[in-house]
Write a protein that holds these residues in place. Structure first.
Motif, PDB file in Angstrom:
ATOM      1  N   GLY A 249       0.805  -1.220   0.000  1.00  0.00           N
ATOM      2  CA  GLY A 249       0.000   0.000   0.000  1.00  0.00           C
ATOM      3  C   GLY A 249       0.835   1.264   0.000  1.00  0.00           C
ATOM      4  O   GLY A 249       0.382   2.322  -0.463  1.00  0.00           O
ATOM      5  N   LEU A 250       2.066   1.160   0.505  1.00  0.00           N
ATOM      6  CA  LEU A 250       2.987   2.296   0.493  1.00  0.00           C
ATOM      7  C   LEU A 250       3.758   2.390  -0.814  1.00  0.00           C
ATOM      8  O   LEU A 250       4.632   3.258  -0.972  1.00  0.00           O
ATOM      9  CB  LEU A 250       3.970   2.184   1.668  1.00  0.00           C
ATOM     10  N   GLY A 251       3.452   1.493  -1.754  1.00  0.00           N
ATOM     11  CA  GLY A 251       4.072   1.548  -3.066  1.00  0.00           C
ATOM     12  C   GLY A 251       5.328   0.714  -3.222  1.00  0.00           C
ATOM     13  O   GLY A 251       6.050   0.856  -4.223  1.00  0.00           O
ATOM     14  N   TRP A 252       5.600  -0.160  -2.267  1.00  0.00           N
ATOM     15  CA  TRP A 252       6.802  -1.002  -2.359  1.00  0.00           C
ATOM     16  C   TRP A 252       6.588  -2.097  -3.407  1.00  0.00           C
ATOM     17  O   TRP A 252       5.523  -2.718  -3.478  1.00  0.00           O
ATOM     18  CB  TRP A 252       7.111  -1.632  -1.006  1.00  0.00           C
ATOM     19  N   SER A 253       7.623  -2.379  -4.171  1.00  0.00           N
ATOM     20  CA  SER A 253       7.580  -3.453  -5.156  1.00  0.00           C
ATOM     21  C   SER A 253       7.877  -4.783  -4.475  1.00  0.00           C
ATOM     22  O   SER A 253       8.455  -4.815  -3.379  1.00  0.00           O
ATOM     23  CB  SER A 253       8.613  -3.209  -6.255  1.00  0.00           C
ATOM     24  N   PRO A 254       7.525  -5.908  -5.112  1.00  0.00           N
ATOM     25  CA  PRO A 254       7.866  -7.215  -4.526  1.00  0.00           C
ATOM     26  C   PRO A 254       9.361  -7.371  -4.282  1.00  0.00           C
ATOM     27  O   PRO A 254       9.777  -7.977  -3.294  1.00  0.00           O
ATOM     28  CB  PRO A 254       7.371  -8.206  -5.592  1.00  0.00           C
ATOM     29  N   GLU A 255      10.183  -6.823  -5.172  1.00  0.00           N
ATOM     30  CA  GLU A 255      11.636  -6.924  -5.018  1.00  0.00           C
ATOM     31  C   GLU A 255      12.107  -6.148  -3.792  1.00  0.00           C
ATOM     32  O   GLU A 255      12.997  -6.611  -3.061  1.00  0.00           O
ATOM     33  CB  GLU A 255      12.341  -6.404  -6.268  1.00  0.00           C
ATOM     34  N   GLN A 256      11.542  -4.961  -3.572  1.00  0.00           N
ATOM     35  CA  GLN A 256      11.907  -4.174  -2.394  1.00  0.00           C
ATOM     36  C   GLN A 256      11.518  -4.902  -1.106  1.00  0.00           C
ATOM     37  O   GLN A 256      12.279  -4.919  -0.140  1.00  0.00           O
ATOM     38  CB  GLN A 256      11.215  -2.811  -2.443  1.00  0.00           C
ATOM     39  N   ILE A 257      10.327  -5.475  -1.102  1.00  0.00           N
ATOM     40  CA  ILE A 257       9.848  -6.169   0.094  1.00  0.00           C
ATOM     41  C   ILE A 257      10.713  -7.389   0.387  1.00  0.00           C
ATOM     42  O   ILE A 257      11.157  -7.598   1.525  1.00  0.00           O
ATOM     43  CB  ILE A 257       8.367  -6.584  -0.078  1.00  0.00           C
ATOM     44  N   ASP A 258      10.969  -8.192  -0.635  1.00  0.00           N
ATOM     45  CA  ASP A 258      11.749  -9.407  -0.425  1.00  0.00           C
ATOM     46  C   ASP A 258      13.214  -9.116  -0.103  1.00  0.00           C
ATOM     47  O   ASP A 258      13.900  -9.960   0.479  1.00  0.00           O
ATOM     48  CB  ASP A 258      11.660 -10.307  -1.665  1.00  0.00           C
ATOM     49  N   GLY A 259      13.687  -7.924  -0.461  1.00  0.00           N
ATOM     50  CA  GLY A 259      15.074  -7.573  -0.178  1.00  0.00           C
ATOM     51  C   GLY A 259      15.255  -6.851   1.146  1.00  0.00           C
ATOM     52  O   GLY A 259      16.390  -6.498   1.517  1.00  0.00           O
ATOM     53  N   LEU A 260      14.159  -6.644   1.877  1.00  0.00           N
ATOM     54  CA  LEU A 260      14.233  -5.864   3.113  1.00  0.00           C
ATOM     55  C   LEU A 260      15.119  -6.520   4.157  1.00  0.00           C
ATOM     56  O   LEU A 260      15.942  -5.863   4.802  1.00  0.00           O
ATOM     57  CB  LEU A 260      12.813  -5.652   3.661  1.00  0.00           C
ATOM     58  N   LYS A 261      14.981  -7.834   4.337  1.00  0.00           N
ATOM     59  CA  LYS A 261      15.755  -8.524   5.368  1.00  0.00           C
ATOM     60  C   LYS A 261      17.254  -8.383   5.117  1.00  0.00           C
ATOM     61  O   LYS A 261      18.039  -8.149   6.036  1.00  0.00           O
ATOM     62  CB  LYS A 261      15.358 -10.003   5.442  1.00  0.00           C
ATOM     63  N   ALA A 262      17.654  -8.542   3.868  1.00  0.00           N
ATOM     64  CA  ALA A 262      19.077  -8.422   3.530  1.00  0.00           C
ATOM     65  C   ALA A 262      19.592  -7.018   3.841  1.00  0.00           C
ATOM     66  O   ALA A 262      20.731  -6.846   4.292  1.00  0.00           O
ATOM     67  CB  ALA A 262      19.299  -8.757   2.062  1.00  0.00           C
ATOM     68  N   ASN A 263      18.760  -5.996   3.624  1.00  0.00           N
ATOM     69  CA  ASN A 263      19.168  -4.620   3.925  1.00  0.00           C
ATOM     70  C   ASN A 263      19.310  -4.390   5.429  1.00  0.00           C
ATOM     71  O   ASN A 263      20.162  -3.611   5.861  1.00  0.00           O
ATOM     72  CB  ASN A 263      18.163  -3.627   3.329  1.00  0.00           C
ATOM     73  N   VAL A 264      18.467  -5.079   6.206  1.00  0.00           N
ATOM     74  CA  VAL A 264      18.608  -5.000   7.668  1.00  0.00           C
ATOM     75  C   VAL A 264      19.904  -5.674   8.095  1.00  0.00           C
ATOM     76  O   VAL A 264      20.659  -5.148   8.920  1.00  0.00           O
ATOM     77  CB  VAL A 264      17.400  -5.659   8.371  1.00  0.00           C
ATOM     78  N   ASP A 265      20.175  -6.837   7.546  1.00  0.00           N
ATOM     79  CA  ASP A 265      21.397  -7.576   7.891  1.00  0.00           C
ATOM     80  C   ASP A 265      22.650  -6.758   7.571  1.00  0.00           C
ATOM     81  O   ASP A 265      23.648  -6.810   8.296  1.00  0.00           O
ATOM     82  CB  ASP A 265      21.454  -8.904   7.143  1.00  0.00           C
ATOM     83  N   LYS A 266      22.596  -5.990   6.491  1.00  0.00           N
ATOM     84  CA  LYS A 266      23.759  -5.182   6.085  1.00  0.00           C
ATOM     85  C   LYS A 266      23.833  -3.856   6.838  1.00  0.00           C
ATOM     86  O   LYS A 266      24.840  -3.160   6.743  1.00  0.00           O
ATOM     87  CB  LYS A 266      23.698  -4.909   4.583  1.00  0.00           C
ATOM     88  N   GLY A 267      22.777  -3.499   7.545  1.00  0.00           N
ATOM     89  CA  GLY A 267      22.765  -2.226   8.256  1.00  0.00           C
ATOM     90  C   GLY A 267      22.323  -1.055   7.403  1.00  0.00           C
ATOM     91  O   GLY A 267      22.457   0.106   7.803  1.00  0.00           O
ATOM     92  N   ASP A 268      21.762  -1.338   6.217  1.00  0.00           N
ATOM     93  CA  ASP A 268      21.294  -0.263   5.325  1.00  0.00           C
ATOM     94  C   ASP A 268      19.907   0.240   5.719  1.00  0.00           C
ATOM     95  O   ASP A 268      19.531   1.358   5.360  1.00  0.00           O
ATOM     96  CB  ASP A 268      21.251  -0.759   3.873  1.00  0.00           C
ATOM     97  N   PHE A 269      19.144  -0.592   6.402  1.00  0.00           N
ATOM     98  CA  PHE A 269      17.794  -0.227   6.847  1.00  0.00           C
ATOM     99  C   PHE A 269      17.819  -0.142   8.362  1.00  0.00           C
ATOM    100  O   PHE A 269      18.137  -1.116   9.045  1.00  0.00           O
ATOM    101  CB  PHE A 269      16.787  -1.282   6.376  1.00  0.00           C
ATOM    102  N   THR A 270      17.505   1.027   8.906  1.00  0.00           N
ATOM    103  CA  THR A 270      17.641   1.269  10.345  1.00  0.00           C
ATOM    104  C   THR A 270      16.302   1.248  11.073  1.00  0.00           C
ATOM    105  O   THR A 270      15.234   1.209  10.451  1.00  0.00           O
ATOM    106  CB  THR A 270      18.316   2.623  10.592  1.00  0.00           C
ATOM    107  N   PHE A 271      16.402   1.339  12.374  1.00  0.00           N
ATOM    108  CA  PHE A 271      15.201   1.374  13.203  1.00  0.00           C
ATOM    109  C   PHE A 271      14.363   2.611  12.879  1.00  0.00           C
ATOM    110  O   PHE A 271      13.136   2.540  12.838  1.00  0.00           O
ATOM    111  CB  PHE A 271      15.595   1.386  14.687  1.00  0.00           C
TER     112      PHE A 271
END
Length: 464
Positions: free
Chosen positions: A178-200
């Motif tokens: 609903g916020l406009g995220w693509s399937p690729e963005q959603i499925d890649g979220l965990k990897a971005n957290v693991d790398k520290g690219d996505f913060t709290f």
């Protein structure tokens, strides 16, 4: 003893007869020997089976009791060759206060299950004894080092880890869409957290957007107000392992700042402390919650809320379409994700003597047979504790369990110090002051600090 004494007397008399029989001594000796062997065999076969009674304090959650019953059967199969058997004596489950009272009265079960955080006070109260055999047990030889640390206290093993979990963040996939995220963005979220690219802060921002756009009714739901995952994400680790002391540092203010900011932005509700996971699981399933901070077992709670306890394939499909999960993100860019757990331990009562311990040990080891661990996983939503159990086909059929088990590598646990409960209660007073009394982070930290100084012994805590 009488049987063996009778055999011995027969041997003496037989020897006297043989001695007075002249040339027939060889045949008579052979006959006496055969008779003697038969009598010995008869005595051995008729020896009464040794039965060892092991009291187990009943804990029916998940598959715990079922696993003990099956472990009893498996051990008794092994003991047949030893002409022995065990028998479980079931004791009713009780709370910690009654546990102490019964121990003071001299009544302690041989085996019972409690939280890992209880090791310290249970040992100090004389309820449990050391079980250093865990260090040499084949069952525990392949567990991660972090598990070894959990089972030990003050230089000895006192608990055998029974189950484990981690603390993922469950996020509404529909809300992200609903916020406009693509399937690729959603499925890649965990990897971005693991790398520290996505913060709290990124997560807080998404929750705020989802709520403001009325995609959800609530931004965050949380297991409880003391949720240690928040503490670790913001650098407040609350325990100095090198000195075995609780630690109150200025980093606690960072956590309180998050709580105050999240409340001001409407990401959390004032009554968040009253919404435990059992209440929020149906809410999440209905799409009312953007992100749920909870432990592994929340996965099973959603399955139950969906009415899919017996439909593994159907639930996996629903989960993939509606949920994405990540570890708790770091508050800093480039930081590592965090997780915490409250694993269950199997404890051995202080009354168990050394000659009984081998049977207690073997029973516990069978409880941790790989297939029985997975039985508990399927019923409780907890992770199995050995790599061997994770090889079970049933475990691999549940992608969520299989895929998030790596989080155990960086999952922290609550310290086993007896004063930890008092310490964390003081911490939640600070959270309450923000949620219900309009206090800011500095004021919450002051409330926390004053309560710790008043109620936690000074030699058990370091205050910076």
């Amino acid at each position: 003893m009488k049987k063996f004494a009778g055999i011995a007397m027969a041997m003496v008399l037989g020897t006297g007869i043989i001695a007075g029989c002249g040339d027939s001594s060889s045949n008579n000796a052979e006959t006496a020997s055969s008779s003697n062997n038969a009598n010995n065999a008869k005595a051995t076969n008729s020896a009464e089976k040794k039965v060892i009674t092991i009291s187990v304090r009943e804990n029916t959650w998940g598959a715990r009791k079922d696993n003990f019953i099956e472990a009893e059967k498996r051990l008794n199969k092994e003991l047949e060759s030893e002409n022995a058997a065990i028998k479980i004596d079931w004791w009713p489950g009780i709370d910690d206060e009654e546990l102490v009272l019964q121990a003071q009265a001299g009544k302690t079960a041989d085996i019972f299950i409690n939280s890992s955080v209880d090791i310290g006070w249970e040992r100090d109260a004389g309820i449990i004894r050391d079980i250093d055999w865990v260090g040499d047990s084949e069952v525990f030889k392949s567990v991660p080092e972090s598990y070894v640390d959990i089972m030990k206290y003050d230089g000895h093993y006192y608990g055998a880890i029974q189950d484990m979990d981690a603390s993922p963040v469950f996020i509404s996939r529909k809300a992200l869409q609903g916020l406009g995220w693509s399937p690729e963005q959603i499925d890649g979220l965990k990897a971005n957290v693991d790398k520290g690219d996505f913060t709290f802060e990124d997560l807080v921002g998404l929750a705020e957007q989802a709520k403001s756009k009325k995609l959800v009714k609530m931004g965050f739901a949380v297991e409880d107000k003391r949720f240690e995952g928040f503490n670790y994400a913001f650098g407040f680790n609350n325990y100095d392992a090198s000195n075995n002391m609780l630690e109150l540092t200025p980093d606690a203010k960072n956590v309180y700042s998050f709580w105050a900011d999240a409340k001001d932005r409407g990401v959390i509700a004032e009554n968040i402390g009253d919404l435990d996971t059992e209440k929020t699981a149906p809410m999440f399933v209905k799409g009312e919650v953007f992100a749920q901070f909870a432990r592994t077992e929340f996965y099973g709670m959603m399955r139950e809320a969906n009415g899919m306890q017996n439909d593994v394939q159907g639930y996996n499909q629903w989960f993939s379409e509606n949920v994405v999960w990540i570890p708790v993100p770091s508050a800093e860019k480039g930081g590592s994700p965090v997780s915490y757990s409250n694993p269950a331990m199997i404890f051995v009562g202080s009354k168990v003597e050394d000659d009984k311990m081998p049977y207690v040990q073997r029973l516990i080891e069978h409880v941790l047979d790989p297939d029985l661990q997975v039985n508990h996983t399927l019923k409780s939503g907890k992770l199995p504790v050995t790599p061997e159990a994770q090889e079970d086909p049933r475990f691999k059929e549940m992608p969520f369990y299989k895929d998030h088990a790596y989080m155990v590598e960086f999952t922290k646990t609550r310290p086993a110090l007896p004063d930890y409960a008092t310490f964390i209660k003081a911490y939640t007073l600070g959270v309450d002051s923000i949620l219900t009394k309009g206090k800011d982070a500095a004021q919450a930290l002051d409330i926390f600090t004053k309560d710790v100084k008043q109620n936690v012994p000074s030699d058990r805590v370091k205050i910076e």
